[in-house]
Design a protein around this motif. Structure first.
Motif, PDB file in Angstrom:
ATOM      1  N   PHE A  82     -25.401 -44.545  88.487  1.00 11.43           N
ATOM      2  CA  PHE A  82     -26.607 -43.803  88.829  1.00 11.43           C
ATOM      3  C   PHE A  82     -27.887 -44.432  88.279  1.00 11.43           C
ATOM      4  CE2 PHE A  82     -23.175 -40.567  88.550  1.00 11.43           C
ATOM      5  CZ  PHE A  82     -23.128 -40.236  89.881  1.00 11.43           C
TER       6      PHE A  82
ATOM      7  N   THR B 293     -32.463 -42.243  86.415  1.00 14.20           N
ATOM      8  CA  THR B 293     -32.001 -41.059  87.140  1.00 14.20           C
ATOM      9  C   THR B 293     -31.256 -40.102  86.221  1.00 14.20           C
ATOM     10  OG1 THR B 293     -31.833 -42.288  89.212  1.00 14.20           O
ATOM     11  CG2 THR B 293     -30.573 -40.251  89.049  1.00 14.20           C
TER      12      THR B 293
ATOM     13  N   PRO C 201     -29.939 -34.763  94.229  1.00 13.91           N
ATOM     14  CA  PRO C 201     -30.338 -36.161  94.036  1.00 13.91           C
ATOM     15  C   PRO C 201     -29.169 -37.134  93.931  1.00 13.91           C
ATOM     16  CG  PRO C 201     -31.658 -34.732  92.642  1.00 13.91           C
ATOM     17  CD  PRO C 201     -30.575 -33.878  93.229  1.00 13.91           C
TER      18      PRO C 201
ATOM     19  N   TYR D 254     -30.900 -39.773 100.762  1.00  9.27           N
ATOM     20  CA  TYR D 254     -31.933 -40.022  99.759  1.00  9.27           C
ATOM     21  C   TYR D 254     -32.945 -38.879  99.674  1.00  9.27           C
ATOM     22  CZ  TYR D 254     -30.232 -44.826  99.517  1.00  9.27           C
ATOM     23  OH  TYR D 254     -29.453 -45.935  99.323  1.00  9.27           O
TER      24      TYR D 254
ATOM     25  N   GLY E  29     -33.239 -36.018  96.764  1.00 10.40           N
ATOM     26  CA  GLY E  29     -34.070 -36.040  95.566  1.00 10.40           C
ATOM     27  C   GLY E  29     -35.323 -35.197  95.678  1.00 10.40           C
TER      28      GLY E  29
ATOM     29  N   LEU F 197     -37.931 -37.657  90.522  1.00 11.32           N
ATOM     30  CA  LEU F 197     -36.822 -37.710  91.470  1.00 11.32           C
ATOM     31  C   LEU F 197     -37.326 -37.697  92.913  1.00 11.32           C
ATOM     32  CD1 LEU F 197     -34.340 -35.268  89.690  1.00 11.32           C
ATOM     33  CD2 LEU F 197     -34.099 -37.748  89.892  1.00 11.32           C
TER      34      LEU F 197
ATOM     35  N   ARG G 177     -38.923 -41.188  93.650  1.00 10.17           N
ATOM     36  CA  ARG G 177     -37.869 -42.196  93.792  1.00 10.17           C
ATOM     37  C   ARG G 177     -37.112 -41.992  95.096  1.00 10.17           C
ATOM     38  NH1 ARG G 177     -32.465 -42.762  92.315  1.00 10.17           N
ATOM     39  NH2 ARG G 177     -31.870 -44.849  91.580  1.00 10.17           N
ATOM     40  N   SER G 178     -36.839 -40.732  95.435  1.00 12.11           N
ATOM     41  CA  SER G 178     -36.126 -40.432  96.669  1.00 12.11           C
ATOM     42  C   SER G 178     -36.927 -40.865  97.891  1.00 12.11           C
ATOM     43  CB  SER G 178     -35.851 -38.924  96.749  1.00 12.11           C
ATOM     44  OG  SER G 178     -35.324 -38.570  98.002  1.00 12.11           O
TER      45      SER G 178
END
Length: 268
Positions: free
Chosen positions: A93, A97, A168, A180, A183, A255, A258-259
């Motif tokens: 991961f 994260t 996530p 994705y 997240g 999150l 990033r997602s």
């Protein structure tokens, strides 16, 4: 040399016999045994051997010492297993994260998301998980808050919370670029809960306005509306964000960002 062994035969009918590293050694009470208690079959002992491996003395090992050693071995095994698990999770991961997920868990379940100033000397704190219990309460939101809230279960909100928490990690089990977007769920869920809390407080005050307006006609309705608006402002001022709220918001923003980046990269 001192080595551990186990008694295979006691000394009730002649010399005893103990095993050390697979090698059997005879022993007697008079020449080797150094204890007030007689030897028993299966007893763990500590044997003293000379330079050529000849048995000199045999001493029983106390049960407390054996238990301590077993506990230490168990702790070492647990640490090694935990290290392997942590290394596997990190490789799968990624450290950022996992840190964000840990921060989200702490912010939602253990730290206060909001603090409510009930009076000048009385202040309560509610975690995000307890707020879900307030939302699930059949009473009005204002009544639930004044009653310390969070005592009941979160119901469907609790289920959605768990889904948002693990969302996530969806790309690890669902090989699709849409995974994705999982997240984004923690941030979306927090915003939804904040909106529902605001609407719940507003609804409770509107009910109070409606009850008050019934006793004063048109003028009473206007007065009730003014009083209700002022009460809403005071209620919102009494609620402040706790450290859990800021921590969970920061983690959910990370999150979500990033997602979004991963989704756009996969889509491109």
């Amino acid at each position: 040399m001192k080595k551990r062994g186990k008694i295979l035969r006691d000394t009730n009918a002649g010399p005893g016999l103990l095993s050390i590293d697979g090698v059997q050694h005879p022993f007697t009470l008079e020449a080797h045994w150094k204890s007030d208690t007689p030897p028993k079959v299966g007893l763990v002992v500590e044997a003293d051997l000379d330079e050529v491996g000849v048995l000199r003395t045999v001493v029983p090992v106390a049960d407390t010492q054996l238990a301590k050693e077993q506990a230490e071995l168990a702790m070492q095994a647990a640490k090694a297993k935990g290290g392997e698990l942590a290394a596997g999770l990190t490789a799968r991961f990624g450290v950022p994260t996992l840190v964000a997920m840990a921060a989200l868990v702490a912010g939602w379940f253990f730290l206060n998301t909001v603090a409510i100033q009930i009076s000048s000397s009385y202040r309560i704190g509610l975690s995000f998980w307890k707020i879900l219990g307030v939302l699930n309460s059949p009473a009005t939101l204002m009544t639930s808050f004044s009653d310390m809230g969070g005592g009941g279960g979160g119901g469907i909100y609790a289920f959605l919370c768990i889904v948002a928490l693990i969302a996530p990690l969806a790309p690890q089990v669902w090989k699709d670029k849409r995974a994705y977007l999982g997240g984004l769920l923690p941030l979306a869920f927090m915003l939804l809960v904040a909106l529902m809390v605001y609407l719940g407080i507003s609804d409770g005050l509107k009910q109070a306005q409606g009850a008050a307006s019934m006793f004063g006609g048109g003028q009473g309705a206007r007065m009730a509306e003014n009083v209700g608006n002022e009460m809403l402002r005071e209620a919102m001022r009494a609620i402040s964000i706790g450290i859990g709220g800021y921590l969970a918001l920061a983690a959910s923003l990370y999150l979500a960002g990033r997602s979004a980046i991963q989704f756009l990269a996969a889509k491109a």
